[in-house]
Design an enzyme around this catalytic site. Structure first.
Site, PDB file in Angstrom:
ATOM      1  CD  GLU A  38     -23.474  27.057  16.941  1.00 39.00           C
ATOM      2  OE1 GLU A  38     -24.622  26.581  16.979  1.00 39.00           O
ATOM      3  OE2 GLU A  38     -22.572  26.643  16.172  1.00 39.00           O
ATOM      4  CD1 TRP A  39     -19.023  28.212  23.880  1.00 37.18           C
ATOM      5  CD2 TRP A  39     -20.450  28.953  25.420  1.00 37.18           C
ATOM      6  NE1 TRP A  39     -18.639  27.666  25.081  1.00 37.18           N
ATOM      7  CE2 TRP A  39     -19.503  28.107  26.046  1.00 37.18           C
ATOM      8  CE3 TRP A  39     -21.460  29.549  26.191  1.00 37.18           C
ATOM      9  CZ2 TRP A  39     -19.538  27.840  27.408  1.00 37.18           C
ATOM     10  CZ3 TRP A  39     -21.483  29.278  27.562  1.00 37.18           C
ATOM     11  CH2 TRP A  39     -20.524  28.433  28.161  1.00 37.18           C
ATOM     12  NE  ARG A  40     -22.030  22.447  19.295  1.00 41.24           N
ATOM     13  CZ  ARG A  40     -21.683  21.514  18.405  1.00 41.24           C
ATOM     14  NH1 ARG A  40     -21.462  21.855  17.150  1.00 41.24           N
ATOM     15  NH2 ARG A  40     -21.567  20.256  18.772  1.00 41.24           N
TER      16      ARG A  40
ATOM     17  NE  ARG B  64     -26.234  21.220  17.028  1.00 38.41           N
ATOM     18  CZ  ARG B  64     -27.245  22.068  17.110  1.00 38.41           C
ATOM     19  NH1 ARG B  64     -28.138  21.939  18.066  1.00 38.41           N
ATOM     20  NH2 ARG B  64     -27.377  23.046  16.241  1.00 38.41           N
TER      21      ARG B  64
ATOM     22  CG  HIS C 124     -28.522  19.039  13.403  1.00 34.02           C
ATOM     23  ND1 HIS C 124     -29.253  19.858  14.235  1.00 34.02           N
ATOM     24  CD2 HIS C 124     -27.433  19.764  13.013  1.00 34.02           C
ATOM     25  CE1 HIS C 124     -28.634  21.034  14.351  1.00 34.02           C
ATOM     26  NE2 HIS C 124     -27.546  20.987  13.622  1.00 34.02           N
TER      27      HIS C 124
ATOM     28  CE  LYS D  62     -28.029  24.925  12.459  1.00 38.06           C
ATOM     29  NZ  LYS D  62     -27.137  24.989  13.632  1.00 38.06           N
TER      30      LYS D  62
ATOM     31  NE  ARG E 283     -20.587  23.770   5.938  1.00 43.55           N
ATOM     32  CZ  ARG E 283     -21.233  23.697   7.101  1.00 43.55           C
ATOM     33  NH1 ARG E 283     -21.625  24.808   7.693  1.00 43.55           N
ATOM     34  NH2 ARG E 283     -21.487  22.530   7.661  1.00 43.55           N
TER      35      ARG E 283
ATOM     36  CB  SER F 253     -18.758  23.525  15.625  1.00 47.86           C
ATOM     37  OG  SER F 253     -19.517  24.225  14.655  1.00 47.86           O
TER      38      SER F 253
ATOM     39  CD  GLN G  94     -18.588  24.648  11.179  1.00 46.00           C
ATOM     40  OE1 GLN G  94     -17.535  24.819  11.785  1.00 46.00           O
ATOM     41  NE2 GLN G  94     -19.760  24.631  11.780  1.00 46.00           N
TER      42      GLN G  94
END
Length: 406
Positions: free
Chosen positions: A33-35, A67, A128, A155, A198, A217, A221
């Site tokens: 995932e590229w933030r 984001r 979120h 999500k 997770r 991120s 995590q």
């Protein structure tokens, strides 16, 4: 379903972003995932970077995510035009997914989904909550909203304050999956408390889990290697025969017979825990309590997935936790052994190692406990076998036949 492991790219400079993608390309994970909100360059450069990332990642999938601070992102992300950039990424079609916050502008998201009906880049409709974990009903409502808007994936990520909050996310995920089995989901609890989501979200229907190979991120995590180890254990296939049921139904006797008839190793979960803790189950109950023991059971199951095909004889309370059942079901066929209360009492009445029955060694109390546990046992069971007045060989043969092991 085994979740895909996704590693975030959170570098700020183009060369570092490329280097991270090249590193991920060599890891045993499925996604990156590229933030974009971490990126220190110009908006016009972003489509080109996405093309480069896809080239470096090869067959691994790429999520492009922008984001804002309100969604747990970087302040830097506010420099970019959110929807214009998203539409450009979708039109380009290089990224496999683009992540859009459904609470930002639902009408605009629906418009984008309709306008790009034949899109190659799929849309993740995300939500979120970094302050709390909403009700299960609200979680399902948000996931349904993502589907209603036309997104390809739903999500939800939220912050738990208790372990029960994380289990609520599990419950909502399972409920949504049961309602819309073909709609892909990504759900998680954040922070330290939410780590279990997770590792075990896939057992409830979450199809992606975010790990790290360096910088994280989002809070909670964990290193992708720990995730892979658990996934390798849980999703190695249904190899075991798993016996559940109340104490005294014959699990120990039948597991021994099954092991002989099928040439499998015999594993007793209570014995496994007692050996690791270096004390008896009764001692664990009396000194540390039932909740501590139940947590030992849940943690111990992961290691069973690494064993060769075996017969797993579970303690009487193993099926009381839904997470335990889902883990065991991923590893093998769950067989519920049943017996009448009178039979159970006759088998256990002289035992000194039944902490649940201490001070209550009588048929009426056994009936009471059986009634309380019956719904959990029945829900967990894939096969049911009665053991009253039957020879072990006869019971074992029936189990092997029902599990397709003959």
């Amino acid at each position: 379903m085994r979740p895909k492991i996704c590693i975030p790219i959170v570098e700020s400079l183009r060369d570092a972003i490329a280097a991270q993608a090249k590193k991920i390309a060599g890891l045993p994970v499925e996604m990156a995932e590229w933030r974009i909100d971490f990126y220190a360059g110009y908006e016009r450069e972003i489509p080109g970077i996405i093309r480069e990332l896809k080239k470096y990642l090869g067959q691994k999938e790429l999520i492009a995510t922008l984001r804002t601070e309100a969604e747990g992102g970087e302040e830097n992300g506010s420099r970019f035009d959110y929807f214009s950039l998203a539409e450009e990424i979708i039109a380009q079609g290089a990224a496999d997914y683009v992540d859009l916050e459904i609470e930002r502008d639902s009408g605009r998201i629906m418009e984008i989904c309709k306008k790009n009906a034949d899109r190659r880049t799929k849309i993740i409709g995300s939500c979120h909550d970094f302050r709390k974990t909403p009700s299960a009903g609200f979680l399902v409502e948000m996931l349904e909203k993502a589907k209603m808007l036309g997104c390809d994936v739903g999500k939800f990520a939220c912050m738990p304050k208790t372990v029960e909050d994380t289990y609520r996310v599990f419950s909502a995920t399972a409920a949504m999956k049961e309602k819309f089995p073909d709609f892909p989901l990504i759900t998680m609890s954040m922070g330290k408390i939410g780590e279990i989501s997770r590792l075990y979200g896939g057992l409830y229907g979450s199809e992606v889990s975010f790990g790290t190979a360096g910088k994280e991120s989002a809070p909670g995590q964990m290193d992708y290697r720990r995730m892979k180890e658990v996934f390798d254990s849980l999703y190695a296939g249904k190899r075991h025969i798993v016996l559940i049921g109340f104490m005294g139904v014959g699990k120990t006797t039948i597991s021994c017979e099954l092991a002989k008839m099928s040439n499998r190793e015999e594993i007793d979960t209570d014995c496994r825990i007692a050996e690791k803790e270096k004390q008896s189950i009764s001692r664990i109950f009396s000194t540390k309590g039932e909740e501590y023991f139940r947590n030992l059971e849940t943690d111990m199951i992961d290691g069973l997935g690494k064993l060769p095909p075996s017969v797993i004889s579970c303690g009487g309370g193993m099926a009381l936790r839904d997470l335990n059942v889902r883990k065991l079901r991923a590893m093998g066929d769950i067989v519920l052994l049943k017996a009448e209360p009178e039979t159970i009492w006759e088998r256990v009445r002289h035992s000194k190692s039944r902490p649940i029955l201490n001070g209550n060694m009588n048929i009426e109390y056994i009936k009471k406990l059986l009634k309380e546990r019956a719904p959990y046992y029945e829900k967990a069971a894939e096969h049911v076998v009665m053991t009253d007045r039957r020879m072990p060989e006869e019971i074992a043969k029936e189990i092997l036949e029902k599990c397709g092991k003959i």
